[in-house]
Motif scaffolding. Structure first.
Motif, PDB file in Angstrom:
ATOM      1  N   SER A 109       0.842  -1.184   0.000  1.00 23.14           N
ATOM      2  CA  SER A 109       0.000   0.000   0.000  1.00 23.14           C
ATOM      3  C   SER A 109       0.880   1.238   0.000  1.00 23.14           C
ATOM      4  CB  SER A 109      -0.917   0.010   1.230  1.00 23.14           C
ATOM      5  OG  SER A 109      -1.743   1.156   1.230  1.00 23.14           O
ATOM      6  N   ALA A 110       0.488   2.225  -0.820  1.00 20.80           N
ATOM      7  CA  ALA A 110       1.229   3.487  -0.902  1.00 20.80           C
ATOM      8  C   ALA A 110       0.315   4.509  -1.573  1.00 20.80           C
ATOM      9  CB  ALA A 110       2.534   3.298  -1.669  1.00 20.80           C
ATOM     10  N   LYS A 111       0.869   5.442  -2.323  1.00 15.71           N
ATOM     11  CA  LYS A 111       0.060   6.366  -3.105  1.00 15.71           C
ATOM     12  C   LYS A 111      -0.692   5.589  -4.183  1.00 15.71           C
ATOM     13  CE  LYS A 111       3.203  10.288  -2.504  1.00 15.71           C
ATOM     14  NZ  LYS A 111       4.075  11.274  -3.193  1.00 15.71           N
ATOM     15  N   SER A 112      -1.812   6.121  -4.601  1.00 16.76           N
ATOM     16  CA  SER A 112      -2.647   5.409  -5.567  1.00 16.76           C
ATOM     17  C   SER A 112      -1.976   5.232  -6.919  1.00 16.76           C
ATOM     18  CB  SER A 112      -3.972   6.156  -5.754  1.00 16.76           C
ATOM     19  OG  SER A 112      -3.744   7.466  -6.261  1.00 16.76           O
ATOM     20  N   THR A 113      -0.941   6.006  -7.186  1.00 14.21           N
ATOM     21  CA  THR A 113      -0.251   5.898  -8.479  1.00 14.21           C
ATOM     22  C   THR A 113       0.832   4.825  -8.481  1.00 14.21           C
ATOM     23  OG1 THR A 113       1.241   7.662  -7.777  1.00 14.21           O
ATOM     24  CG2 THR A 113      -0.680   8.300  -9.084  1.00 14.21           C
ATOM     25  N   VAL A 114       1.205   4.319  -7.287  1.00 20.24           N
ATOM     26  CA  VAL A 114       2.271   3.320  -7.190  1.00 20.24           C
ATOM     27  C   VAL A 114       1.721   1.947  -7.534  1.00 20.24           C
ATOM     28  CG1 VAL A 114       4.018   2.262  -5.713  1.00 20.24           C
ATOM     29  CG2 VAL A 114       3.442   4.678  -5.428  1.00 20.24           C
ATOM     30  N   THR A 115       2.401   1.226  -8.401  1.00 19.75           N
ATOM     31  CA  THR A 115       1.962  -0.094  -8.837  1.00 19.75           C
ATOM     32  C   THR A 115       3.171  -1.000  -9.032  1.00 19.75           C
ATOM     33  OG1 THR A 115       0.913  -1.309 -10.664  1.00 19.75           O
ATOM     34  CG2 THR A 115       1.961   0.763 -11.221  1.00 19.75           C
ATOM     35  N   GLY A 116       2.970  -2.308  -8.879  1.00 21.23           N
ATOM     36  CA  GLY A 116       4.062  -3.231  -9.181  1.00 21.23           C
ATOM     37  C   GLY A 116       4.323  -4.274  -8.113  1.00 21.23           C
ATOM     38  N   THR A 117       5.255  -5.158  -8.432  1.00 25.94           N
ATOM     39  CA  THR A 117       5.626  -6.287  -7.577  1.00 25.94           C
ATOM     40  C   THR A 117       7.028  -6.087  -7.029  1.00 25.94           C
ATOM     41  OG1 THR A 117       4.233  -7.794  -8.853  1.00 25.94           O
ATOM     42  CG2 THR A 117       5.983  -8.788  -7.516  1.00 25.94           C
ATOM     43  N   GLU A 118       7.196  -6.336  -5.728  1.00 22.95           N
ATOM     44  CA  GLU A 118       8.500  -6.254  -5.068  1.00 22.95           C
ATOM     45  C   GLU A 118       8.757  -7.553  -4.318  1.00 22.95           C
ATOM     46  OE1 GLU A 118       7.931  -2.981  -2.478  1.00 22.95           O
ATOM     47  OE2 GLU A 118       7.491  -1.573  -4.088  1.00 22.95           O
ATOM     48  N   THR A 119      10.014  -7.950  -4.229  1.00 21.79           N
ATOM     49  CA  THR A 119      10.383  -9.139  -3.457  1.00 21.79           C
ATOM     50  C   THR A 119      11.516  -8.766  -2.520  1.00 21.79           C
ATOM     51  OG1 THR A 119       9.747 -10.553  -5.306  1.00 21.79           O
ATOM     52  CG2 THR A 119      11.098 -11.545  -3.577  1.00 21.79           C
ATOM     53  N   TYR A 120      11.383  -9.152  -1.254  1.00 21.17           N
ATOM     54  CA  TYR A 120      12.336  -8.745  -0.233  1.00 21.17           C
ATOM     55  C   TYR A 120      13.096  -9.943   0.348  1.00 21.17           C
ATOM     56  CZ  TYR A 120      10.135  -4.162  -0.202  1.00 21.17           C
ATOM     57  OH  TYR A 120       9.664  -2.918  -0.562  1.00 21.17           O
ATOM     58  N   TYR A 121      14.360  -9.695   0.647  1.00 23.10           N
ATOM     59  CA  TYR A 121      15.203 -10.644   1.366  1.00 23.10           C
ATOM     60  C   TYR A 121      15.976  -9.839   2.402  1.00 23.10           C
ATOM     61  CZ  TYR A 121      19.374  -8.768  -0.781  1.00 23.10           C
ATOM     62  OH  TYR A 121      20.385  -7.926  -1.138  1.00 23.10           O
ATOM     63  N   ASN A 122      16.649 -10.532   3.329  1.00 20.48           N
ATOM     64  CA  ASN A 122      17.499  -9.827   4.284  1.00 20.48           C
ATOM     65  C   ASN A 122      18.914 -10.381   4.300  1.00 20.48           C
ATOM     66  OD1 ASN A 122      18.624  -9.899   7.369  1.00 20.48           O
ATOM     67  ND2 ASN A 122      17.695  -7.922   6.874  1.00 20.48           N
ATOM     68  N   ARG A 123      19.038 -11.694   4.437  1.00 22.58           N
ATOM     69  CA  ARG A 123      20.350 -12.326   4.605  1.00 22.58           C
ATOM     70  C   ARG A 123      20.881 -12.843   3.264  1.00 22.58           C
ATOM     71  NH1 ARG A 123      18.863 -16.625   6.841  1.00 22.58           N
ATOM     72  NH2 ARG A 123      16.647 -16.177   6.806  1.00 22.58           N
ATOM     73  N   PRO A 124      22.215 -12.925   3.110  1.00 19.88           N
ATOM     74  CA  PRO A 124      22.776 -13.304   1.797  1.00 19.88           C
ATOM     75  C   PRO A 124      22.350 -14.675   1.319  1.00 19.88           C
ATOM     76  CG  PRO A 124      24.488 -13.264   3.496  1.00 19.88           C
ATOM     77  CD  PRO A 124      23.284 -12.622   4.096  1.00 19.88           C
ATOM     78  N   GLU A 125      22.081 -15.615   2.256  1.00 17.98           N
ATOM     79  CA  GLU A 125      21.669 -16.943   1.814  1.00 17.98           C
ATOM     80  C   GLU A 125      20.261 -16.951   1.236  1.00 17.98           C
ATOM     81  OE1 GLU A 125      21.549 -17.198   6.422  1.00 17.98           O
ATOM     82  OE2 GLU A 125      22.547 -16.013   4.881  1.00 17.98           O
ATOM     83  N   SER A 126      19.541 -15.825   1.334  1.00 23.59           N
ATOM     84  CA  SER A 126      18.175 -15.739   0.810  1.00 23.59           C
ATOM     85  C   SER A 126      18.106 -15.117  -0.579  1.00 23.59           C
ATOM     86  CB  SER A 126      17.296 -14.917   1.765  1.00 23.59           C
ATOM     87  OG  SER A 126      17.235 -15.482   3.047  1.00 23.59           O
ATOM     88  N   ILE A 127      19.197 -14.559  -1.051  1.00 23.35           N
ATOM     89  CA  ILE A 127      19.123 -13.754  -2.269  1.00 23.35           C
ATOM     90  C   ILE A 127      18.779 -14.587  -3.508  1.00 23.35           C
ATOM     91  CG2 ILE A 127      21.606 -13.845  -2.719  1.00 23.35           C
ATOM     92  CD1 ILE A 127      21.385 -10.997  -3.778  1.00 23.35           C
ATOM     93  N   ASP A 128      19.318 -15.787  -3.616  1.00 21.11           N
ATOM     94  CA  ASP A 128      19.021 -16.608  -4.788  1.00 21.11           C
ATOM     95  C   ASP A 128      17.545 -16.995  -4.830  1.00 21.11           C
ATOM     96  OD1 ASP A 128      21.626 -16.466  -5.625  1.00 21.11           O
ATOM     97  OD2 ASP A 128      22.220 -18.395  -4.779  1.00 21.11           O
ATOM     98  N   PHE A 129      17.001 -17.342  -3.679  1.00 24.00           N
ATOM     99  CA  PHE A 129      15.575 -17.668  -3.604  1.00 24.00           C
ATOM    100  C   PHE A 129      14.741 -16.440  -3.965  1.00 24.00           C
ATOM    101  CE2 PHE A 129      11.859 -18.809  -0.613  1.00 24.00           C
ATOM    102  CZ  PHE A 129      11.181 -19.468  -1.639  1.00 24.00           C
TER     103      PHE A 129
END
Length: 498
Positions: free
Chosen positions: A403-423
């Motif tokens: 959720s953000a401004k009504s004009t913002v659209t799209g898909t994001e994917t989050y990771y934190n630790r380096p072993e998660s980046i490939d996934f």
């Protein structure tokens, strides 16, 4: 003049030791172990400086196979292992890692002719797992696969998201050990004197709170541990490269029969189990007294505790590892998440999509699927984390809507630790293709469920509920089916399930 080879080995080891949050040096001598082998040094001892553990380089370098060079004119140390290049300058807090500058909390120093380096800063980049035992001031290090030591290369952008954690690490750790907030302390006053205990010969009686282990047995199916008295409940750590399962039994010591089998405080037992190469055991710690049992595995394996009829016996079945995935439907019950542009709740989208992922993935009998919630229930973030960690699962996937401004659209994917980046990269590729929404990239953030979990963990923000176009699609069943299929495809691809 070449930098002494002895300096490089200890360098990496120190990197793995947790950093203490205080400015005084620890009064306790720090002991180092590599794959349960005690490392000794005749040079300067590891110590605490400005809240960071620093160590001489020699011991670790010899174990990990890194190459080190020394530039006396620039007072610069260069460490190279595979595609990781770290450059450090004595008395300078700026490090250069693969051409990128990073700031350390403490600078390398030279002490009595030995180069001393910050353990936690470098250890996270050199591919070593470690466990810190605060009570015995011991660092237990384990070699990891070289692929785990590669630096993070994905875009780093905190972005928008839900319920971030309390802090963001400056350097992602390679593992998630329990980190002490301060090193062991020493009483400032002398302890009160007391008459000696024991019999007339000065022999101290056995501690009634410490149980003697008199049986360690591995059958073709089970690990059996027996004490002369008292209940047994171990803490367990699974390690890879090589594969091991480590069982620590607190408040225990080996009895005389097992003590006789020790050589340099390490004993071995043969294995009849098809998945276990051998069994190792030792009196691991003194305060509290702890017996450690290690199963050296021939292949990845799991354990499952069994109910024993004897109160002083602990039994676990050792079986072939089965891939397990946790699907986390974000929010729930009194935590509705974001409110969509038409008044719908995020928790409804996440649960519907998560259940579709579960149904599709469960069709593959090679995978066990676990859900943090299967209905409109509130599950605290830390409970979601402990659920995944306690079950030692292989992957963690959290599903959200943004959720953000009504004009913002799209898909994001989050990771934190380096072993998660490939996934994260695999998930993002599949979901962006399925949604057709704009690609808002793979990002790094400190959301608790991907920070505190110990397996590769990803949080995907499928789309923006505050955007009319995104929201219109996200509550349609056909769209959810498509997204669920893309997430299952990502999981299977990452786990190499053809």
């Amino acid at each position: 003049m070449k930098f002494p080879a002895f300096c490089l080995f200890l360098f990496v080891c120190m990197l793995l030791l947790p950093t203490y949050a205080l400015g005084a040096e620890s009064p306790a001598a720090i002991k180092l172990f590599m794959n349960e082998k005690r490392l000794t040094s005749t040079e300067v001892e590891p110590r605490i400086v400005s809240g960071n553990t620093i160590v001489p380089v020699r011991i670790i370098v010899q174990e990990i196979g890194a190459k080190v060079t020394w530039d006396p004119a620039a007072r610069k140390v260069t460490i190279v292992k595979d595609d990781v290049n770290i450059q450090l300058v004595i008395d300078n807090k700026t490090a250069v890692i693969n051409g990128k500058k990073e700031t350390m909390e403490v600078a390398p120093i030279i002490e009595n002719g030995n180069t001393m380096l910050p353990l936690s800063f470098i250890g996270s980049r050199m591919g070593i797992e470690f466990k810190w035992d605060a009570l015995t001031s011991s660092v237990h290090m384990f070699k990891k696969d070289d692929t785990d030591s590669k630096p993070v290369t994905a875009p780093v952008d905190k972005g928008d998201g839900n319920q971030p954690g309390t802090s963001k690490p400056t350097a992602p750790p390679t593992v998630a050990p329990t980190k002490p907030t301060s090193p062991p302390t020493v009483p400032t006053t002398s302890p009160p004197t007391a008459p000696p205990t024991g019999d007339e010969n000065g022999i101290k009686p056995p501690d009634p709170n410490v149980h003697l282990l008199n049986l360690i047995q591995l059958t073709e199916k089970d690990l059996i541990v027996n004490a002369k008295d008292g209940a047994l409940t171990p803490t367990v750590l699974k390690l890879s490269n090589p594969n091991r399962i480590v069982f620590d039994f607190p408040n225990t010591k080996l009895d005389e029969s097992l003590q006789k089998l020790l050589v340099n405080n390490s004993g071995e037992l043969p294995s009849k189990h098809p998945l276990v190469q051998k069994v190792r055991f030792s009196n691991f710690a003194d305060n509290p007294a702890t017996v450690r049992i290690i199963l050296d595995l021939k292949a990845p394996a799991d354990y499952k505790s069994q109910t024993s009829k004897l109160p002083n016996q602990w039994t676990a079945t050792i079986a072939e590892h089965q891939l397990t995935v946790v699907i986390d439907a974000g929010h729930g019950d009194q935590d509705p998440g974001a409110l969509s542009i038409t008044g719908k709740h995020e928790k409804e989208f996440t649960l519907a999509t998560a259940k579709k992922v579960e149904k599709l993935l469960a069709q593959d009998k090679r995978v066990v699927v676990m859900m943090t919630r299967s209905d409109d229930t509130f599950i605290p973030l830390d409970n979601r984390v402990s659920f995944a960690n306690d079950n030692m699962v292989d992957l963690f996937l959290s599903i959200h809507g943004n959720s953000a401004k009504s004009t913002v659209t799209g898909t994001e994917t989050y990771y934190n630790r380096p072993e998660s980046i490939d996934f994260a990269n695999v998930v993002h590729e599949k979901v962006v293709a399925a949604t057709g929404f704009p690609d808002r990239k793979v990002r790094q953030a400190d959301f608790r469920v991907i920070t505190k979990t110990t397996m590769p963990a990803v949080l995907v923000e499928v789309g923006y509920l505050s955007n009319k176009s995104d929201e219109s699609a996200m509550y349609k069943e056909a769209f959810q089916d498509k997204v669920a299929a893309s997430l299952v495809a990502a999981i299977k691809e990452y786990l190499n399930l053809k």
